[in-house]
Design an enzyme around this catalytic site. Sequence first.
Site, PDB file in Angstrom:
ATOM      1  CB  SER A  38      -0.914   0.009   1.231  1.00 25.25           C
ATOM      2  OG  SER A  38      -0.117  -0.123   2.390  1.00 25.25           O
ATOM      3  CB  CYS A 136       0.581 -19.912  17.296  1.00 26.95           C
ATOM      4  SG  CYS A 136      -1.181 -19.683  17.097  1.00 26.95           S
ATOM      5  CD  GLN A 163      -5.611 -21.606  20.171  1.00 29.44           C
ATOM      6  OE1 GLN A 163      -5.952 -22.775  20.009  1.00 29.44           O
ATOM      7  NE2 GLN A 163      -5.409 -20.795  19.152  1.00 29.44           N
ATOM      8  CB  SER A 166      -1.583 -12.110  20.197  1.00 31.51           C
ATOM      9  OG  SER A 166      -1.298 -13.380  20.761  1.00 31.51           O
ATOM     10  CD  GLU A 237      -5.867 -22.617  15.869  1.00 33.95           C
ATOM     11  OE1 GLU A 237      -5.982 -22.258  14.685  1.00 33.95           O
ATOM     12  OE2 GLU A 237      -4.937 -22.226  16.604  1.00 33.95           O
ATOM     13  CE  LYS A 240      -4.914 -24.055  10.597  1.00 36.35           C
ATOM     14  NZ  LYS A 240      -4.889 -22.599  10.829  1.00 36.35           N
ATOM     15  NE  ARG A 263      -8.979 -16.332  19.769  1.00 35.42           N
ATOM     16  CZ  ARG A 263      -8.001 -16.776  18.983  1.00 35.42           C
ATOM     17  NH1 ARG A 263      -6.773 -16.910  19.451  1.00 35.42           N
ATOM     18  NH2 ARG A 263      -8.246 -17.101  17.727  1.00 35.42           N
ATOM     19  CG  HIS A 270      -1.773 -19.491  21.825  1.00 40.07           C
ATOM     20  ND1 HIS A 270      -2.409 -18.277  21.960  1.00 40.07           N
ATOM     21  CD2 HIS A 270      -1.926 -19.833  20.510  1.00 40.07           C
ATOM     22  CE1 HIS A 270      -2.903 -17.903  20.792  1.00 40.07           C
ATOM     23  NE2 HIS A 270      -2.632 -18.825  19.895  1.00 40.07           N
TER      24      HIS A 270
HETATM   25  N1  HSE Z   1      -4.815 -19.620  14.638  1.00 43.54           N
HETATM   26  C1  HSE Z   1      -4.165 -19.190  15.821  1.00 43.54           C
HETATM   27  C2  HSE Z   1      -5.122 -18.519  16.754  1.00 43.54           C
HETATM   28  C3  HSE Z   1      -3.058 -18.236  15.554  1.00 43.54           C
HETATM   29  O1  HSE Z   1      -6.218 -18.170  16.314  1.00 43.54           O
HETATM   30  O2  HSE Z   1      -4.812 -18.340  17.918  1.00 43.54           O
HETATM   31  C4  HSE Z   1      -1.972 -18.560  14.657  1.00 43.54           C
HETATM   32  O3  HSE Z   1      -1.501 -19.820  14.452  1.00 43.54           O
END
Ligand code: HSE
Length: 366
Positions: A38, A136, A163, A166, A237, A240, A263, A270
């Site tokens: 940008s 992460c 988590q 961030s 998530e 993964k 979260r 985390h």
């Molecule tokens: N997906 C992860 C999260 C962050 O939402 O905390 C990055 O890997």
Amino acid sequence: MKTVGFVGWRGMVGSVLLDRMASEGDFTGCEPVFFSTSQVGQPGPTVGGRESAPLRDANDARALAETDIVVTCQGGDYTRSVHGALRESGWDGYWIDAASALRMNEASVIVLDPVNRRVIDEALDAGTRDFIGGNCTVSLMLMGLQGLFDRGWVEWMTCMTYQSASGAGARHMTELVRQMGELGGCYAPGRTALELERQVTARMANGALPTEHFGVPLAASLIPWIGGAMDNGQTREEWKAANEANKILGTDRFVPIDGQCVRVGAMRCHSQALTVKLTADVPLADIESAIAGANDWVEVLPNDHEATCQQLTPAAVSGHLRVPVGRVRKTTFGPDYLTCFTVGDQLLWGAAEPLRRTLLILLGRL
Ligand code: HSE
């Protein structure tokens, strides 16, 4: 000296990456070129005490192709729009990426060198050009429990995650603090705990809190859903955990890993509660020494109140590279069931640090 193009360096992960590189003196070992989607032509940043040239166009494949290595923290949409065209143009430089877009491609390696340096080195020998940072939570879990995987002691595992904001992004972190600020306004001297709770619950219910990014209040609450929905009921998530961990480790036997990703209102760390089905009744002392000796950053804490509260929290770990593992014990299910808890900085080992170290490997400095 190798030319390294940086894309997405102004964002949160990119900023942490540049800070780490500056503090470790990494810019002396490469010729950085800064790109922007940008602000093309504007002054580049000063890094390692040197001013850089004006920003180049991150969407210009020809400009990118002048570099030896591209490091991008710009995000998956950028990767999808640029990577293919760049490769098709014949560019055979190294692509280091924080985004998940290319992670599971056969042609890419997920990088976490304290854990999978062998996989990285074999890939380099085989001509691999795409090196991608892992999810992460997966990276942080492996930094913590590498010692168990290295010895083949994990039959299967559950990961229950806590988590931080961030992981969702910079705007989410800001929103969380704004939510906390709104709720802080409920306090008044003399109000009882139940009066405060009623005020807090009312503010959460009546739309007083900013929720543009999280969709719902996170402060004084939690959100047990991270990522897109999968057909099998997992979130992306959660999917993964097993799939990325096995790819990172290059396992011969697929190690099942599953759990719930949640979260919570932490800022940038985390945390994970792990239950491991061991392949054998390994003595606890052997487990602790295997975990502690696996890499330079993991630390085993005593399973006591003091160490846990002082050292095994997001507050204690934020901004640090150490990855503490605590609450280590055999469960009441039987001697081959282990439980433990680990915390890691989502922006360091969870994102920027594996990319920084991959760059050092490619530059021949690690
Ligand atoms: N997906 C992860 C999260 C962050 O939402 O905390 C990055 O890997």
